[in-house]
Design a protein around this motif. Structure first.
Motif, PDB file in Angstrom:
ATOM      1  N   GLY A  28       0.813  -1.202   0.000  1.00 54.37           N
ATOM      2  CA  GLY A  28       0.000   0.000   0.000  1.00 54.37           C
ATOM      3  C   GLY A  28       0.851   1.258   0.000  1.00 54.37           C
ATOM      4  O   GLY A  28       0.665   2.166  -0.809  1.00 54.37           O
ATOM      5  N   ARG A  29       1.812   1.296   0.908  1.00 54.51           N
ATOM      6  CA  ARG A  29       2.653   2.492   1.009  1.00 54.51           C
ATOM      7  C   ARG A  29       3.495   2.701  -0.250  1.00 54.51           C
ATOM      8  O   ARG A  29       3.647   3.818  -0.731  1.00 54.51           O
ATOM      9  N   LEU A  30       4.063   1.611  -0.768  1.00 51.73           N
ATOM     10  CA  LEU A  30       4.909   1.761  -1.961  1.00 51.73           C
ATOM     11  C   LEU A  30       4.075   2.215  -3.153  1.00 51.73           C
ATOM     12  O   LEU A  30       4.480   3.071  -3.927  1.00 51.73           O
ATOM     13  N   TYR A  31       2.884   1.627  -3.279  1.00 51.70           N
ATOM     14  CA  TYR A  31       2.014   1.991  -4.395  1.00 51.70           C
ATOM     15  C   TYR A  31       1.680   3.479  -4.312  1.00 51.70           C
ATOM     16  O   TYR A  31       1.742   4.207  -5.306  1.00 51.70           O
ATOM     17  N   CYS A  32       1.354   3.921  -3.104  1.00 45.69           N
ATOM     18  CA  CYS A  32       0.968   5.331  -2.949  1.00 45.69           C
ATOM     19  C   CYS A  32       2.167   6.273  -3.098  1.00 45.69           C
ATOM     20  O   CYS A  32       1.996   7.460  -3.329  1.00 45.69           O
TER      21      CYS A  32
END
Lengths: 112, 337, 137
Positions: free
Chosen positions: C118-122
């Motif tokens: 989630g964090r990397l995607y965002c």
């Protein structure tokens, strides 16, 4: 964020019997393809993202009270898996997108 | 010392790429591998302690150096630098012997020490050149940072050429050998349930492919196909099996054979997600019923011969595109030597 | 801006430095002798190695909850650039050794798959798997 909004935004295919998804509000997400990890780590009312599509997914989801499972990468569960999910009240959704992308977009929507 | 090198590279404003990083690691290695005597200058201009300051100035001017070791009877007794000579100059003391102004407290390095020792000494003392002595404390050379840089560059170039020559030889294997049909056969015995070594044969195969000049993509395709096949032998067979890869100029044939237990319904085994793998294999991340599907997508042709109670033979074939052919002369690069 | 553009065959490719990925997942590098300045073009989160072999593209970072030698082998075969082990899983020394030998950085993160992906995607690191219906962004 209701499940209906998630389904619409992510363009998910509903595999189990449709119901009023706007009444369901998932709390947080969990992602793993290892059933033992899900058994240990998933929280009730999580959305579970996995590419596994076999019968044990339904068993684990219902045991952990995970009501929504998003099956990724176009994995197609057998008909008896869907029947069992309907019996156990587990919602099965599917997408051809990979887990990474689905998780990312859920996170972006605030499912964290 | 390793961090110093990396930082200097990084500060020059250019991000460090993979290649740079490899070079840096090699430079670090070389600074330990290379000995001082391999890079030092052997042509040393020395002065005797009883020569005059004027002689010293002349030597430094003519040879364009900034200091010289002072030697008496072959032994290093001091060093004289431009600074020392300047001191004599301000005293108008050109006729005095070098001995009066030289530093007797000499910092030197041993010829048999690794280059990194000289680098450390440079960093610690701030001097630009160091006398090099042998085990009997006799002066045998001088070393500067420039000598080290040159030495390292020569060594790297030698490394590079050796690797190139090796690649060149392997790459031209198929061209150099004339026969009606040349093939290179790699054969591996795969043991059942050997999860620890699983993938080692595939790793060797992938490396061999790259050595032979295969493209990264081709090596990856073969690697994935044989890896899945290797894991199948480990997971499913009673007694293990044989993984055999036959590399020919225009195609690659990969094959596994085992003596059981066999696949009762081959069509079913080809369905994505269908698996009979035990929990042990699933715990390893395998046995999700995707192996044969993966193999199929990596190769041009796949065939399985099996049946319940029989052995299994899995055959995979990749046809090489014209530019990928191992013998294609136009596709092979000449090494830069 | 964590994301940069790199010209690759005249096509622009988004990539993220591995060092930035390590920050986003609050990871620890387990084999610091392998350089961690690689440019990562995308992410792949999976626990099944056959799945990784099927879908991952070269130069991706693999985020996985699985922790055994086959993960490193899979990365080697599929040209995966770096591996992030999730939920604080610590690889065995032989895994670290193999990865170091193959030049693959190993990173350990206390966070789970959902949070890391989630964090990397965002942060802009896109998916780097072949979309199974063929339409890959």
């Amino acid at each position: 964020m209701t499940l209906q909004e998630i389904i619409t935004k992510l363009d998910l295919k509903v595999l189990t019997t449709p119901q009023d998804f706007s009444a369901i509000t998932p709390r947080g997400g969990y992602a793993s393809d290892l059933l033992s990890c899900v058994m240990a780590g998933a929280q009730p009312d999580n959305v579970w993202v996995t590419l596994q599509a076999h019968m044990n997914v339904v068993a684990v989801a219902s045991l952990r009270e995970v009501s929504v499972v998003i099956i990724t990468e176009g994995a197609q569960p057998e008909a008896d898996v869907i029947t069992r999910a309907n019996e156990q009240g587990v919602i099965l959704l599917s997408t051809s997108a990979p887990s990474y992308e689905i998780i990312g977009r859920l996170w972006e929507m605030g499912i964290q | 010392m390793s961090s110093t090198l990396q930082e200097t590279q990084g500060r020059k404003g250019r991000p460090i790429t993979d290649n740079d990083a490899q070079d840096i690691t090699r430079i670090e290695e070389l600074s330990y591998d290379l000995r001082i005597f391999e890079v030092m200058s052997r042509e040393v201009f020395t002065l005797a302690p009883n020569q005059t300051i004027r002689d010293g100035l002349e030597l430094l001017r003519i040879k364009r150096i900034s200091g010289a070791p002072v030697v008496e009877n072959g032994d290093l007794v001091g060093v004289i630098s431009t600074e020392d000579l300047m001191r004599a100059l301000t005293q108008n003391d050109l006729k005095s012997p070098i001995r009066t102004y030289m530093s007797a407290n000499v910092i030197s390095v041993k010829s048999y020490e690794p280059v990194v020792k000289a680098l450390e000494t440079f960093a610690r003392t701030n001097v630009g050149r160091l006398p090099v002595t042998n085990e009997h404390d006799q002066l045998v050379g001088m070393i500067t940072k420039g000598d080290i840089t040159r030495g390292v560059l020569v060594a790297i170039r030698k490394d590079y050429q050796e690797e190139e020559i090796r690649r060149y030889r392997v790459r031209h294997l198929f061209e150099d050998i004339t026969s009606d049909r040349t093939s290179l056969i790699l054969r591996y015995h795969i043991k059942p349930r050997d999860f620890i070594n699983g993938g080692q044969a595939s790793s060797h195969i992938k490396r061999a492919m790259l050595r032979l000049g295969a493209s990264a993509q081709l090596a990856r395709q073969c690697g994935i196909a044989v890896y899945e096949a290797e894991m199948n032998l480990i997971i499913h067979t009673t007694n293990g099996g044989i993984l055999r890869v036959q590399i020919e100029p225009h195609r690659i044939l990969m094959q596994t054979t085992d003596d059981g237990p066999g696949i009762p319904d081959v069509n079913k085994a080809l369905q994505p997600g269908w698996s009979t793998a035990p929990q042990e294999a699933r715990n390893m991340g395998f046995g999700a019923g995707m192996g044969l599907v993966n193999i199929k997508s990596c190769v041009d042709k796949m065939e399985i011969f099996s049946g319940a109670g029989k052995g299994t033979r899995l055959m995979m074939e990749i046809h090489l595109r014209p530019e990928e052919k191992f013998s294609a002369a136009e596709g092979t690069e000449e090494p830069g030597i | 801006m964590p994301l940069r553009l790199r010209h690759n065959n005249r096509k622009q490719v988004n990539y993220m430095k591995l060092s930035e990925i390590i920050k986003h997942v609050q990871g620890t590098v387990l084999n610091p002798e392998v350089q961690t300045d690689a440019e990562i073009i995308g992410g792949c989160g999976a626990d099944l190695m056959s799945d990784v072999l099927a879908v991952v593209k070269p130069e991706a970072v693999l985020l996985t909850g699985l922790c055994n030698l086959q993960v490193v082998r899979t990365a080697e075969m599929a040209d995966v650039r770096a591996i992030v082990f999730l939920r604080g899983k610590q690889p065995m020394p032989e895994m670290v050794e193999l990865a170091t030998q193959k030049g693959i950085p190993l990173i350990s993160s206390q966070r789970g798959m959902f949070e890391c992906c989630g964090r990397l995607y965002c942060s802009g690191l896109r998916s780097f798997e072949t979309n199974m219906n063929g339409s890959h962004e």
